[in-house]
Design a protein around this motif. Structure first.
Motif, short mmCIF file in Angstrom:
data_model
loop_
_atom_site.label_atom_id
_atom_site.label_comp_id
_atom_site.label_asym_id
_atom_site.label_seq_id
_atom_site.Cartn_x
_atom_site.Cartn_y
_atom_site.Cartn_z
N GLU A 674 0.83 -1.18 0.00
CA GLU A 674 0.00 0.00 0.00
C GLU A 674 0.88 1.24 0.00
O GLU A 674 2.04 1.22 0.37
N ILE A 675 0.28 2.32 -0.44
CA ILE A 675 0.96 3.60 -0.45
C ILE A 675 0.04 4.61 0.22
O ILE A 675 -1.20 4.51 0.13
N GLY A 676 0.60 5.57 0.92
CA GLY A 676 -0.21 6.55 1.61
C GLY A 676 -0.90 7.49 0.65
O GLY A 676 -0.44 7.73 -0.47
N ILE A 710 -5.19 2.23 -0.79
CA ILE A 710 -4.78 2.24 -2.20
C ILE A 710 -3.97 0.98 -2.45
O ILE A 710 -2.93 0.76 -1.81
N PRO A 711 -4.39 0.11 -3.36
CA PRO A 711 -3.74 -1.19 -3.52
C PRO A 711 -2.53 -1.18 -4.46
O PRO A 711 -2.03 -2.26 -4.81
N PHE A 712 -2.09 -0.01 -4.88
CA PHE A 712 -0.99 0.07 -5.82
C PHE A 712 0.25 0.62 -5.12
O PHE A 712 0.14 1.48 -4.24
N ASN A 713 1.44 0.15 -5.55
CA ASN A 713 2.65 0.67 -4.92
C ASN A 713 3.18 1.87 -5.69
O ASN A 713 2.62 2.28 -6.71
N GLU A 714 4.25 2.43 -5.19
CA GLU A 714 4.78 3.67 -5.77
C GLU A 714 5.20 3.49 -7.22
O GLU A 714 4.94 4.34 -8.08
N ALA A 715 5.87 2.36 -7.51
CA ALA A 715 6.33 2.11 -8.88
C ALA A 715 5.15 2.02 -9.85
O ALA A 715 5.21 2.52 -10.98
N ARG A 782 -13.88 1.20 -4.45
CA ARG A 782 -12.47 0.82 -4.53
C ARG A 782 -11.72 1.87 -5.35
O ARG A 782 -12.31 2.72 -5.99
N TRP A 783 -10.39 1.76 -5.29
CA TRP A 783 -9.54 2.61 -6.10
C TRP A 783 -9.30 1.95 -7.45
O TRP A 783 -9.21 0.73 -7.54
N ALA A 784 -9.14 2.77 -8.49
CA ALA A 784 -8.87 2.23 -9.83
C ALA A 784 -7.92 3.16 -10.57
O ALA A 784 -7.91 4.37 -10.34
N LEU A 785 -7.15 2.57 -11.45
CA LEU A 785 -6.32 3.32 -12.39
C LEU A 785 -6.99 3.23 -13.76
O LEU A 785 -7.27 2.13 -14.24
N VAL A 786 -7.24 4.39 -14.38
CA VAL A 786 -8.02 4.44 -15.62
C VAL A 786 -7.28 5.29 -16.65
O VAL A 786 -6.76 6.36 -16.31
N SER A 787 -7.25 4.83 -17.87
CA SER A 787 -6.62 5.62 -18.95
C SER A 787 -7.53 6.78 -19.33
O SER A 787 -8.75 6.64 -19.38
N LYS A 788 -6.92 7.93 -19.61
CA LYS A 788 -7.71 9.10 -19.99
C LYS A 788 -8.28 8.97 -21.39
O LYS A 788 -9.31 9.57 -21.70
N GLU A 789 -7.62 8.23 -22.24
CA GLU A 789 -8.06 8.05 -23.61
C GLU A 789 -8.16 6.56 -23.91
O GLU A 789 -7.71 5.72 -23.12
N LEU A 935 -14.43 4.32 -32.18
CA LEU A 935 -14.88 3.26 -31.27
C LEU A 935 -13.67 2.47 -30.78
O LEU A 935 -13.14 1.62 -31.50
N GLY A 936 -13.22 2.77 -29.56
CA GLY A 936 -12.04 2.11 -29.01
C GLY A 936 -12.34 1.50 -27.65
O GLY A 936 -13.48 1.16 -27.34
N VAL A 937 -11.31 1.34 -26.83
CA VAL A 937 -11.50 0.80 -25.48
C VAL A 937 -10.52 1.49 -24.53
O VAL A 937 -9.34 1.65 -24.83
N SER A 938 -11.05 1.94 -23.39
CA SER A 938 -10.21 2.48 -22.32
C SER A 938 -9.69 1.32 -21.47
O SER A 938 -10.24 0.21 -21.49
N PHE A 939 -8.66 1.60 -20.69
CA PHE A 939 -8.11 0.59 -19.78
C PHE A 939 -8.46 0.98 -18.35
O PHE A 939 -8.26 2.13 -17.94
N SER A 940 -8.98 0.03 -17.61
CA SER A 940 -9.33 0.27 -16.21
C SER A 940 -8.81 -0.89 -15.37
O SER A 940 -9.01 -2.06 -15.74
N ARG A 941 -8.17 -0.56 -14.26
CA ARG A 941 -7.56 -1.59 -13.43
C ARG A 941 -7.84 -1.32 -11.97
O ARG A 941 -7.61 -0.22 -11.48
N SER A 942 -8.38 -2.31 -11.31
CA SER A 942 -8.64 -2.17 -9.88
C SER A 942 -8.45 -3.53 -9.22
O SER A 942 -8.48 -4.57 -9.88
N LEU A 943 -8.24 -3.50 -7.92
CA LEU A 943 -8.00 -4.75 -7.17
C LEU A 943 -8.96 -4.86 -6.01
O LEU A 943 -9.40 -3.84 -5.46
#
Length: 943
Positions: A674-676, A710-715, A782-789, A935-943
């Protein structure tokens, strides 16, 4: 009209100022309406009842918007050069106010405006990418037209000079003009061959010119017809009669009409038929008012003498071309008599005319052109005697070609579908041949350095039932033409039963059908429309034999067109086609598209245990769906392990025996942790959307103890920031504790958005107001990382190929040089197994056919339920949540495109969300085989 009204109508439309150029490129219609805003017709537009356009799709409305714009703009009268400072004016008529009102209404409709802007920008980008070469192309095409004009004028001069003899200078000018035309055509071919993107645009320009000719002259000067014209011109210059042979429907009559206009500037004469004697084609006696007998010249006599009657003292013209059809249906004696006379009528010669017995001078522009259909078992044609044949200059005319290298028949049909504005109003999937796409690596120069590029190329799928309806229809007509000509056909196994006797489908009929569809028939599919015409006008007509009708139907069935079957599939959705898209519908266009670029790879080598030096370059090796990269381990059938090093210069894989070494370790796995929140905020900066953003966007308060870690680390966050992603906290409940569905979000924020002048949340909810993804689905807290495009290379791809791009994005971008987490490894493994089980060994065209076929809903369900899509695609509720959160802090996302989600609608369609403009976000459903530029696809990642 009052003087004041006239002044108000004057608009300062001079040359566009530089500061206006960007505005024009982005929104030509908006600039036009702004310039028109003082017109009384535009001010009165609100008084005109609005059009009901609800039955049209946004794409159809955008096409109508553009057509109206071109219509109104065509009424613009620009000042002449000598009054350059004067403003332009619009030509007033009683429908101008109606046109302007409709234009304004369509432009003001949000979804229509969005589609128009996206597609117009795409078109301007295409032009900009080839601007320099396109200017060269336009210059060459203008020169070709000029040279052809000179050549035709030279031919006409020689033709009219046959009676007085041709000078050496005239001959040299003619030959010089002919060579100049050939040379400039070759330059154009070379330019297009060197620029694949230009090839598509040039083919569009050709098809557009075909369409203009078809509307104006009812004749298309395609390559084969232009070649026939030049052969006929040469034959006509000899001064001898011309024998034009070709099967019914090849267009002999229309060709002679056009040749007459080119060589003489006058329409030709036509004989009335095979049952008229030669003497009746020369003259017939008449009695004048004074009781005296004179002769009225008929078709051949009038063409030869230039006179209407024997009492004319001077010719009215210098001769005419006469077309004598079905010459070989005439009795042998009649054939002999006609040529015995006409062959002696050389231009300028004085002869005693038969019937009238009056001496006349043969016009210098007289030409007798006999037309014959090729011999067959259908008609009792008389064999032309050798002594008659010797007196002719012979020209053969065949049906327009139709093959991958020269699909002229298909391009003529595309021209018939093109409207006056150069727009195509039929669905792409009904027009496009089936192509298979492959990728190759090649070196290109970019900014002065060598770059290795992965280039996508295409090849035509040879399967007869593959491709859109129009392509298959053109191929079927081509086979019918061959059948009628007694050439070997696709049904050659039937022997003589492959030949149709009387039922030939003339291109004039086909052009008429396509023109009717272009204007009035677009509410149904092109296939259904043409099949109805085909059945009613040919296959259900007792005028043709049952054998012919059955055989013709079998030819169409061979190409996947069952005229008797009702088209069960719904009308394909219209997609906007740019000029480049339309040009690419022709398989003659060499298609090359750079998919990916990377710096020129380095060369290396290794020494085998036997001492042999093996040279290679550090590049990947792609074989089907399998990709090997430098350092990958490969196990041979005998159990030995090899290391993939690269590829040879000719693209073959290079494998070296693998030896484990202490320093050679697997890439380090990402350590979970985890990261603060403060460190995450520091890394992500404006792309950190936490508790404060939730409160600002939705008014939702979150207690500190309820905030998930937050389930993601600094890297991982540093990598996400580098890839253009944002970190977002999603919640599942509204301030009143109710589930935060799309329905709830819309109800919660719609009124505030409108009050603050931010527009709407959702564009229209009519079709999905009862769908579960709208009324029930909620984001998970939950927290997620999402692509802007949308991720790279995900547009213009079907749902399956988009999933492949997600896999590549995960392995090469998200976890580059890292060991994949177990859940992703398993999800990718399941996807690979699914792909192997369902699509292995199938061409892209066959896969596309499966995804768009009768089982499309099954594939939609299976693909949407794959773990890799559940892990990396948002559901619609998450898309809307993410858009609103990001908008509240930074601005709009997905304004000009859609992302496809992992959720399906009740009818089985895969839901896509996007186009988040002031008119509200759009929600649509697509089949798994559908693809589009936006018509594309965004990327979304959550744990």
């Amino acid at each position: 009209m009052s003087e004041q009204a006239k002044k108000e109508r004057e608009i300062a439309w001079g040359p566009i100022k530089p500061e206006k150029m960007d505005e024009t490129r982005k929104d030509a219609i908006g600039l036009f309406l702004k310039q028109c805003q003082n017109l009384p017709e535009l001010r009165d537009a609100g008084k005109i009842p609005a059009l009901d356009i609800t039955y049209l799709t946004p794409e159809e409305r955008a096409e109508s918007l553009w057509a109206l714009f071109q219509d109104v703009k065509s009424r613009l009268v620009r000042p002449k050069k000598d009054t350059e400072g004067a403003p332009a004016t619009l030509v007033h008529d009683h429908k101008l106010a109606l046109r302007l009102a409709a234009l304004k209404q369509l432009y003001a409709e949000p979804e229509t405006n969005r589609v128009y802007r996206v597609e117009y920008e795409r078109h301007t980008r295409e032009l900009a990418s080839i601007n320099g070469n396109f200017e060269k192309y336009k210059a060459l095409t203008r020169e070709i037209v000029a040279r052809e004009t000179v050549f035709n004028a030279s031919a006409r001069h020689l033709f009219s000079s046959r009676g007085s003899g041709t000078s050496e200078m005239d001959v040299l000018l003619f030959e010089s003009a002919e060579r100049a035309v050939k040379d400039i055509r070759e330059k154009l071919r070379e330019l297009v061959a060197q620029n694949p993107e230009l090839g598509a645009l040039s083919r569009y320009a050709t098809i557009k010119e075909y369409a203009r000719e078809l509307r104006g002259e009812k004749f298309i000067w395609s390559s084969s017809r232009r070649a026939a014209l030049e052969v006929l011109e040469h034959a006509a210059l000899s001064g001898r009669p011309v024998l034009l042979s070709g099967e019914s429907g090849t267009g002999k009559t229309r060709l002679v009409e056009q040749v007459a206009l080119v060589l003489t500037g006058r329409v030709n004469s036509e004989t009335p038929g095979k049952d008229v004697r030669f003497q009746d084609l020369i003259a017939q006696p008449k009695i004048g008012r004074d009781g005296a007998t004179y002769y009225e010249y008929k078709e051949i006599g009038e063409a030869a003498t230039g006179k209407e009657k024997t009492t004319d003292t001077e010719p009215l013209h210098s001769g005419r071309i006469v077309a004598d059809d079905e010459f070989n249906l005439l009795p042998t004696a009649e054939q002999t008599e006609r040529l015995a006379r006409i062959a002696a009528w050389t231009p300028g010669k004085r002869v005693r005319m038969p019937v009238t017995n009056q001496e006349e001078r043969i016009g210098t522009e007289f030409l007798y052109c006999a037309m014959v259909n090729l011999a067959s078992t259908r008609y009792e044609r008389k064999k032309i005697p050798p002594e008659v044949l010797r007196k002719f200059s012979k020209v053969d005319l065949d049906y327009p070609p139709q093959n991958a290298e020269d699909p002229e028949l298909n391009e003529r049909m595309l021209a018939a579908l093109l409207d006056e504005n150069g727009r195509m109003r039929a669905a792409k999937e009904e027009l496009e041949p089936a192509f298979t796409y492959q990728e190759k690596m090649q070196t290109i120069e970019r900014d002065g350095r060598a770059v290795k590029a992965r280039v996508q190329i295409r090849e035509l799928d040879a399967a007869v039932s593959a491709g859109g309806f129009l392509w298959r229809f053109a191929n079927a007509l081509h086979e019918l033409n061959k059948s009628f000509s007694h050439q070997e056909t696709a049904l050659k196994s039937r022997g003589d039963a492959q030949y149709v006797r009387d039922l030939i489908i003339d291109m004039g009929n086909v052009f008429g059908w396509l023109a009717e569809y272009r204007t009035l028939g677009r509410r149904k599919s092109l296939e259904a429309f043409v099949k109805e015409k085909l059945t009613s006008q040919f296959l259900a007509r007792d005028a043709y034999s049952k054998e012919d009708r059955t055989l013709v139907a079998d030819f169409f069935k061979h190409f996947g067109i069952d005229a008797a079957a009702k088209t069960a599939e719904p009308r394909p959705r219209l997609s906007i086609l740019t000029p480049q898209d339309i040009g690419l519908l022709s398989p003659r266009v060499q298609y090359e598209k750079i998919v990916k670029e990377e710096p020129e790879v380095a060369a290396s080598y290794f020494i085998t245990p036997e001492g042999t030096r093996v040279e290679f370059v550090l590049a990947e090796f792609r074989e089907g769906d399998r990709v090997q990269r430098h350092g990958d381990l490969v196990r041979s059938p005998d159990g030995r392990v090899y290391e993939f090093r690269g590829v040879t210069r000719d693209g073959q894989p290079v494998l070296a025996p693998y030896k484990a070494s202490p320093e050679k370790r697997k890439p380090r796995a990402v350590e979970r942790g985890e990261i603060g929140i403060e460190r995450a905020r520091e890394i992500m900066d404006d792309d950190f959307l936490g508790v404060e953003a939730v409160k600002k966007a939705f008014g939702i308060e979150i207690a500190p103890q309820d905030i998930p870690p937050i389930p993601f680390n600094e890297a991982e966050l540093l990598r996400a920031k580098e890839l253009g992603q944002f970190l977002i906290l999603r919640v599942d409940r509204a301030p009143d504790g109710e589930p935060l569905t799309m329905l709830k979000m819309n109800a919660l924020l719609e009124q505030k958005f409108q009050q603050d002048g931010k527009g709407k949340i959702l564009f229209k909810v009519d079709w999905y107001k009862d769908e579960e993804f709208f009324t029930t689905d909620i984001p998970k807290i939950r927290w997620a990382l999402v692509s802007k495009e949308n991720i790279p290379n995900s547009t213009n791809k079907n749902y399956l190929d988009q999933t492949r791009e997600l896999v590549d994005y995960i392995t090469t971008k998200i976890f580059d040089n890292q060991e994949l987490p177990a859940q992703y490894q398993e999800a990718i493994h399941v996807f690979e197994e699914y792909h192997q089980r369902n699509f292995n060994g199938k061409t892209p065209a066959k896969i596309q056919q499966l995804l768009g076929g009768n089982d499309w809903a099954k594939y939609a369900q299976e693909l949407s339920e794959l773990a890799i899509n559940k892990l990396t695609r948002q559901i619609p509720a998450e898309v809307i949540y993410d858009l609103l959160m990001y908008f509240g802090q930074n601005g709009r996302l997905l304004e000009n495109c859609y992302t496809r989600t992992s959720r399906r609608s009740s009818d089985g369609g895969l839901v896509g969300v996007g186009a988040f403009g002031a008119g509200g976000s759009s929600v649509s459903g697509w089949g798994p085989g559908d693809a589009g530029d936006g018509l594309g696809v965004s990327f979304s990642r959550s744990l």
